[in-house]
Design an enzyme around this catalytic site. Sequence first.
Site, mmCIF file in Angstrom:
data_model
loop_
_atom_site.group_PDB
_atom_site.id
_atom_site.type_symbol
_atom_site.label_atom_id
_atom_site.label_comp_id
_atom_site.label_asym_id
_atom_site.label_seq_id
_atom_site.Cartn_x
_atom_site.Cartn_y
_atom_site.Cartn_z
ATOM 1 N N CYS A 47 -5.529 -18.654 -6.207
ATOM 2 C CA CYS A 47 -4.288 -19.027 -5.531
ATOM 3 C C CYS A 47 -4.613 -20.036 -4.438
ATOM 4 O O CYS A 47 -5.475 -19.798 -3.598
ATOM 5 C CB CYS A 47 -3.662 -17.770 -4.924
ATOM 6 N N CYS A 67 -1.825 -17.858 3.635
ATOM 7 C CA CYS A 67 -0.996 -16.654 3.561
ATOM 8 C C CYS A 67 -1.742 -15.464 4.144
ATOM 9 O O CYS A 67 -1.201 -14.704 4.949
ATOM 10 C CB CYS A 67 -0.595 -16.405 2.114
ATOM 11 N N CYS A 117 3.586 -16.258 -6.825
ATOM 12 C CA CYS A 117 2.518 -15.503 -6.186
ATOM 13 C C CYS A 117 1.852 -14.651 -7.262
ATOM 14 O O CYS A 117 2.533 -14.079 -8.109
ATOM 15 C CB CYS A 117 3.115 -14.630 -5.088
ATOM 16 N N GLN A 145 7.345 3.029 -3.570
ATOM 17 C CA GLN A 145 6.021 2.439 -3.780
ATOM 18 C C GLN A 145 6.141 1.104 -4.513
ATOM 19 O O GLN A 145 6.960 0.969 -5.410
ATOM 20 C CB GLN A 145 5.144 3.402 -4.588
ATOM 21 N N TYR A 188 7.315 13.599 4.603
ATOM 22 C CA TYR A 188 7.446 12.132 4.523
ATOM 23 C C TYR A 188 7.797 11.788 3.068
ATOM 24 O O TYR A 188 7.151 10.964 2.443
ATOM 25 C CB TYR A 188 6.151 11.425 4.941
ATOM 26 N N GLU A 230 12.231 14.048 5.461
ATOM 27 C CA GLU A 230 12.145 12.586 5.568
ATOM 28 C C GLU A 230 13.073 12.132 6.688
ATOM 29 O O GLU A 230 14.152 12.691 6.875
ATOM 30 C CB GLU A 230 12.569 11.992 4.199
ATOM 31 N N CYS A 278 -2.015 5.540 2.989
ATOM 32 C CA CYS A 278 -2.177 4.113 2.707
ATOM 33 C C CYS A 278 -3.034 3.466 3.796
ATOM 34 O O CYS A 278 -3.105 2.253 3.891
ATOM 35 C CB CYS A 278 -0.821 3.426 2.576
HETATM 36 N N1 SAH Z 1 6.288 10.018 -0.356
HETATM 37 C C1 SAH Z 1 7.175 8.888 -0.501
HETATM 38 C C2 SAH Z 1 7.303 8.023 0.755
HETATM 39 C C3 SAH Z 1 6.028 7.644 1.433
HETATM 40 S S1 SAH Z 1 6.183 6.367 2.652
HETATM 41 C C4 SAH Z 1 6.773 8.052 -1.696
HETATM 42 O O1 SAH Z 1 5.702 8.215 -2.261
HETATM 43 O O2 SAH Z 1 7.572 7.198 -2.099
HETATM 44 C C5 SAH Z 1 6.378 7.205 4.144
HETATM 45 C C6 SAH Z 1 7.754 7.752 4.382
HETATM 46 O O3 SAH Z 1 7.728 8.402 5.653
HETATM 47 C C7 SAH Z 1 8.872 6.719 4.469
HETATM 48 O O4 SAH Z 1 9.899 7.093 3.575
HETATM 49 C C8 SAH Z 1 9.361 6.801 5.924
HETATM 50 O O5 SAH Z 1 10.758 6.605 6.045
HETATM 51 C C9 SAH Z 1 8.984 8.217 6.292
HETATM 52 N N2 SAH Z 1 8.766 8.485 7.720
HETATM 53 C C10 SAH Z 1 8.248 7.672 8.675
HETATM 54 N N3 SAH Z 1 8.139 8.317 9.843
HETATM 55 C C11 SAH Z 1 8.596 9.589 9.647
HETATM 56 C C12 SAH Z 1 8.733 10.735 10.473
HETATM 57 N N4 SAH Z 1 8.374 10.699 11.749
HETATM 58 N N5 SAH Z 1 9.236 11.849 9.931
HETATM 59 C C13 SAH Z 1 9.599 11.905 8.623
HETATM 60 N N6 SAH Z 1 9.492 10.842 7.785
HETATM 61 C C14 SAH Z 1 8.996 9.692 8.284
#
Ligand code: SAH
Length: 381
Positions: free
Chosen positions: A4, A10, A87, A211, A240, A261, A336
């Site tokens: 690229c 970038c 990209c 994701q 989360y 969440e 992550c």
């Molecule tokens: N497990 C899901 C999301 C992971 S990303 C998946 O695999 O798709 C992390 C997530 O945490 C996001 O959706 C974000 O909105 C949430 N998040 C961030 N801070 C938070 C908090 N303090 N309490 C609860 N959720 C939270």
Amino acid sequence: MKTCELAKKCGGCKYQGMPYEKTLAIKQKKLKDLLGGFGKVLPILGMKEPYHYRNKVTAAFARLRNGTIVSGVYQEGTHRVINVDECLIEDALADQIICDIRGMLKSFKIKVYDEDSGYGLLRHVMVRRGFATGQVMVVLVLSSPILPSKNNFVKELRRLHPEITTVILNVNDKRTSMVLGERNITLYGKGYIEDVLCGLRFRISPTSFYQVNPVQTEMLYRTAIDFAGLKGKERVLDAYCGIGTIGMAAAADAGEVIGVELNQNAVRDAVNNAKHNGVKNITFYQEDAGRFMVQLAEQREHIDVVFMDPPRSGSDEAFLSSLVRLAPKRVVYISCNPETLARDLKFLCGKGYRMEKAQGVDMFGWTEHVECVVLLSRVKK
Ligand code: SAH
């Protein structure tokens, strides 16, 4: 190996120009260095086809001094937009749609937003594509809720790209570097797209987390569920949980699942997703995960297994210390960011948990980001 020209400017693909295997070796070493002291690090799971995997593309728009409109990414460390037509890691159709929107601006007399003065309408365009369903969402991030001749704009966009299934106007009128504002106005279609993961259908709203690499996500979730070792009766917490993907994929092997969440739209998606997939043993709560954990611990709730998938910043003291009080027999931590993961592991491993194994999954090929799943088990009563 594809190369690229924009890689240096970038800065997204730090490992561009190396053989893919080499990039995996670097990520493996990073995981080993950070997590090896806690336990075994399994060989990272690479991608079969490490190109055009990103199902979500966000482009910033800007007007150069000579009047040319550009769309793409910010040059590393700056707020100068560099033009991107294609990209190597982004979905090719999404890139094409963004280029075509750039081409439409002049005839529709749409001015791009200027960060310094705050004048202008179009800030960003975000495109999301459901790889399994083919559904395509276009989000126009504007500084105002009013898009002049919006019907004709949508009509022309759909003429160019009949694949588009929904168009959303997102209002971001704040002087902020956040891409999306809070308000969404559906201009066309349902206002969300759907995708299929692990045999389940998920609805995804513009502001919900999802994701970005669907092929590797299945691998990630399968690893996480395998690590959890569910036998069918457990009480499981999905912390989360976003739109409920992990908890719903695990629900068939569990007695009951609770999801928590913070993002209200994501919780709304999660509730809908459970209903439409006929998953009855799952309940979602909209709350800060740390606060929620404190409540569970105070009420002496019983939890067998916890999945936790926090954002890059990792978890917090409230969450982790309540987790220790709840004392689930297994914790599956999906991360992550191996740096904050290592920090949180240090806390948990000093308080009765042991890391059994860690598994890297390459979700963000060519970039320096590393995703990882860790299994912790309780060693002390
Ligand atoms: N497990 C899901 C999301 C992971 S990303 C998946 O695999 O798709 C992390 C997530 O945490 C996001 O959706 C974000 O909105 C949430 N998040 C961030 N801070 C938070 C908090 N303090 N309490 C609860 N959720 C939270």
